[in-house]
Each structure stands twice: as structure tokens, then as C-alpha cells.
Scaffold this motif. Sequence first.
Motif, short mmCIF file in Angstrom:
data_model
loop_
_atom_site.label_atom_id
_atom_site.label_comp_id
_atom_site.label_asym_id
_atom_site.label_seq_id
_atom_site.Cartn_x
_atom_site.Cartn_y
_atom_site.Cartn_z
N LYS A 56 5.48 6.70 -4.29
CA LYS A 56 7.38 6.12 -4.75
C LYS A 56 8.37 7.28 -3.80
O LYS A 56 8.50 7.72 -4.79
N MET A 76 1.78 9.16 -8.76
CA MET A 76 0.64 8.40 -7.81
C MET A 76 -0.44 8.85 -8.76
O MET A 76 -0.73 10.34 -9.73
N PRO A 77 -1.90 8.51 -8.55
CA PRO A 77 -3.08 8.47 -8.52
C PRO A 77 -3.21 10.12 -8.58
O PRO A 77 -3.92 10.72 -10.00
N GLU A 88 -7.41 7.98 -5.30
CA GLU A 88 -6.68 8.88 -4.08
C GLU A 88 -7.49 8.69 -2.95
O GLU A 88 -6.76 7.99 -2.17
N LEU A 138 0.50 3.65 0.22
CA LEU A 138 0.48 3.10 -0.94
C LEU A 138 0.45 3.63 -2.18
O LEU A 138 -0.40 5.02 -2.61
N GLY A 139 1.07 2.87 -3.50
CA GLY A 139 1.10 4.05 -4.43
C GLY A 139 2.47 5.40 -4.15
O GLY A 139 1.91 5.80 -5.56
N LYS A 168 -8.59 4.95 -1.38
CA LYS A 168 -7.40 4.25 -0.66
C LYS A 168 -7.16 4.79 0.00
O LYS A 168 -6.57 3.62 1.44
#
Length: 425
Positions: A216, A240-241, A59, A213-214, A62
Motif C-alpha cells: 500500500k 506487507m508480507p 512475497e 500487489l500487497g 507473489k
Amino acid sequence: GDAPAHGGLLDWAELAADTDEPLTFHPVPFDHPLYVLYSSGTTGLPKPIVHGHGGILLEHLKMLALHHDLGPGDRFFWFTTTGWMMWNFLVSGPAVGAAIVLFDGNPGHPDLGALWRLAAETGTTYFGTSAPFLLACRKAELRPKEIADLGALRGVGSTGAPLPAEGFTWVYESVGDRLQLQSLSGGTDVCTGFVGGVPLLPVYAGEIACRALGAKVEARSADGSPVVDQLGELVITEPMPSMPVGFWNDPDGRRYREAYFDVYPGVWRHGDWITVNSRGGCVITGRSDATLNRGGVRLGTAEFYSVVEGLDEVVDSVVVHLEDNEGGAGELLLFVVLADGLELDETLRKKICRELRTALSPRHVPDDIHQVRAVPRTLSAKKLEVPVKKILTGTPVESAAATGALANPESLTAFARFAEGRAAH
């Protein structure tokens, strides 16, 4: 050993010279506990959130590399204490090769220019802080670019509370117009932002640029359907991560499920009130459980504070809507902290009401305004809207809030006294 020669600074070679121990590494599973973070306590008692090694690393790589565009050669700063998840976020900086800048002290000493001078001194390229700090600088009419050489600065990050449009304007006018302002929002629960900025998208005043990103992220209406261009509950519909591996001392996961998955089965409800617009920009208007609902018009508290605290006389404020179970409008109560030496009189009451009526709507004029010495805030400076509401409706202080998680626990007694007075009538 001897005291370091250069005024208390310890360089890496000296620090590392004291240890003959070779570094040892142990492989651990992806979800092996990395740290426990306590939620700030804005909604009640803090939650002990366990984060895992793999999820956090993924996370943060990213966010730092792709959203904040950080890498080797960057100097990354975020003004935070160790009690806020932004500290954990900041110390992941070296994972993308960035150097981090740490500050210990009062950001307002000797004046609000302290952090901006620190940025100049350290060649900071990314300056992270909170929306309340940026708004305090604006209110003090500070112009950081005139008191510090901020030539290295490429990014400014703001979080902790919604940043209104006037905060964006101030940053671009007074800090620099060659940088990207990134407003982000997330939480201790995931130790990151769900929504934030990215170098590829334009910045609109008062708006968070995109969903990360990642993550939702959707806004959901009361019946659970996704909505665009209208206020809804912030939900995350896919894993998510860095979703937590669980809560401490919650072996069957019951508290964890209650915290996020009770409202919409299988969907994470975060408790924030968000609008996602058709181009993907987001506006968070406050906690959904603190929303003001007056005659069917729902309003986030952030817009309310923007108006009230925009007045020179008002230093701080908290607004609470006490619902009426009979379906009436309920009661809207505003508590204000005034500038030194000011007393709340009829003239000021009228002025506050006039501003709210003009800026928002006649429905958002409070039924009552009271002066208090302080607004209860967590150690990370967030207002305790929900606990104040609970105290006003008769919940004992000790079950409404964890006093240890507060910067000013004594501030709660005024609300408890007010509740007793109300109950006596």
C-alpha cells in the motif's frame, strides 16, 4: 571423488551421489528468522535486518510469479553479488519452478557484452540488472541484440537506481522490442520491490508501471496527506508480507521503530522521494534526505545525475545540498569524476552549468564544482549522498559511513580533506 569429466561442471546426479543422508525438515513458526540482511549503507551505518521464513516466501512467490511472470521453463538471471538483496530475490526463483542463472565475475570483462552473451548461451528468458549497468551499456553504444542471440528473452529488470527515459529507449532499441522492461524499486528492508512492473500494464519510458500487489504505497506531502501527481515521501500505510521481523540485537524494537515509524506514527516511511501519477505509474527521484531544495523548488538527485553524467567528459558525479539554517538558498556542491586525462577547467565548468540550467533550471546550477578521483559507493554500487553530506558538514568519516560496506573506502578522504579546508576558512 574424481574430477568431473566435463571441464569443471558438476551435474546434479554427481553432486547428490555423495550424500546418503535423507533430507529432514523441521516445521518452524511463520516469523522464524530466515536470514539477516545488511542495508547497503547509503544513509550511514548499515542496519542488520532480520527476515522471516513465511513473509519472504509469500512475497517472493507473489513477485516472481505474478509480477515477473516466471514459472517452469523460465531461465531467470539477475546480475548481483551475494551482498545485495537481489541475490536473495534471485535464489527464490526455484520456488516458482524457474531455473536460475548465476554469474561470478566482472560484468565489464572482457567488455560490457559479457552478460548479454551469457544470456544468449544460457537461453535466459528474464535478464535482471541495475540501472547503472544499462546506462553504462548505452554510453558505450553497445547493441546487445547485434552481438548475442537474445531470442529467448521476454523480460528485462532494472533496479538499484532510477532508470531515466533514455535508458528505456536504449533497451527497446538495442536489446529487443518484443520484451517487457520492468523498472522496480524497493529495498533490503523488505527484500523485494514496493513498485515495479506487471505483464498486464503498458510500459511508459522513465516510469515504474505500478505499485506491487500487497504494497500500500502512497506519496505523502510534508503535512502527511497523500498526494497524486506531485512529489512526496514514499510511505507504506498497511503491513506487507515481507516487512522485517525486527533488527538483530534490538530486543525492544527501538532501532526498528526509529528506522521507519518515527516520522509518521504507524506508517512506514521509506526515505525515497516518489511521484505517483493518476494512472498509478510511479517515478522515484532519489533519496528524500538527499533532495535538493533550492528556493522552495525541490528536485530529486536522479534528474541531476541524468544531465551531468550524460556529458561525455563526466564518468561519475555526486551532488550535495548544504542547507542554510537562516533560510537562505544554502550551497549546492557538485563533485565530478572525469574521463581519463581530463582536468576540470573553466570551459568544462561552464559547459556543465549551461547543461544544468537548460535541462533543469537556473536554481540548479551548482555554486561550486570540484573534481574528485572517485564517488564513494557501497558494495552494491550505490552513491553515498547522505554520508558525503554529513562529512562535508563536519561529521567524522567513521561515524558517517561504515567503510567495510564501501567498494572504495579511500574515496571518502577527499571529502574529509575538503571539509577541513572549508572549516579553516
